[in-house]
Design a protein around this motif. Structure first.
Motif, short mmCIF file in Angstrom:
data_model
loop_
_atom_site.label_atom_id
_atom_site.label_comp_id
_atom_site.label_asym_id
_atom_site.label_seq_id
_atom_site.Cartn_x
_atom_site.Cartn_y
_atom_site.Cartn_z
N GLY A 19 0.82 -1.21 0.00
CA GLY A 19 0.00 0.00 0.00
C GLY A 19 0.84 1.26 0.00
O GLY A 19 0.52 2.25 -0.68
N VAL A 22 2.18 2.03 -3.47
CA VAL A 22 1.18 2.70 -4.32
C VAL A 22 1.13 4.18 -3.98
O VAL A 22 1.10 5.04 -4.87
CB VAL A 22 -0.20 2.04 -4.16
CG1 VAL A 22 -1.26 2.84 -4.87
CG2 VAL A 22 -0.17 0.63 -4.71
N CYS A 77 -2.51 -3.57 -6.49
CA CYS A 77 -1.45 -2.57 -6.25
C CYS A 77 -0.52 -2.47 -7.46
O CYS A 77 -0.13 -1.36 -7.86
CB CYS A 77 -0.65 -2.93 -5.00
SG CYS A 77 -1.54 -2.69 -3.47
#
Length: 107
Positions: A19, A22, A77
């Motif tokens: 995460g 990203v 992702c």
């Protein structure tokens, strides 16, 4: 008998880093368009890191017939980072060209 799974390990080792990759890839939209090597270097590095995370998850997880939740998360992702890579390499220069063709017509 109560069975428990330590989900914090998966969160810290896989979900959080992917995460964050990203989010770091979205920083490339704030880098000026003139600095192409910096943008592409950032995005390609993030893309390769996510592919490496996906490979390690695939190697360490048991074989299943479909996709597991963590594999789906990492694939999404990877697609977000790939989309940012495509946007920075094609969409922005094309949009700039079209804007200039409309705004500054040749007479």
């Amino acid at each position: 008998m109560i069975l428990k799974r330590n989900s914090l390990k998966y969160l810290v080792n896989n979900y959080l880093p992917s995460g964050l990759m990203v989010l770091v890839s979205w920083i490339s939209f704030f880098i000026p368009p003139e600095i192409v090597p910096g943008r592409m270097g950032l995005l390609v590095t993030n893309f390769l890191v996510l592919v490496n995370i996906f490979n390690s998850v695939s190697a360490s997880s048991p074989n299943v017939t479909g996709l597991s939740a963590i594999s789906t998360w990492i694939i999404v992702c990877v697609l977000f980072v790939f989309g940012a890579l495509v946007a920075c390499s094609y969409a922005f220069p094309l949009g700039f060209l079209l804007f200039n063709m409309v705004y500054w017509p040749v007479r």
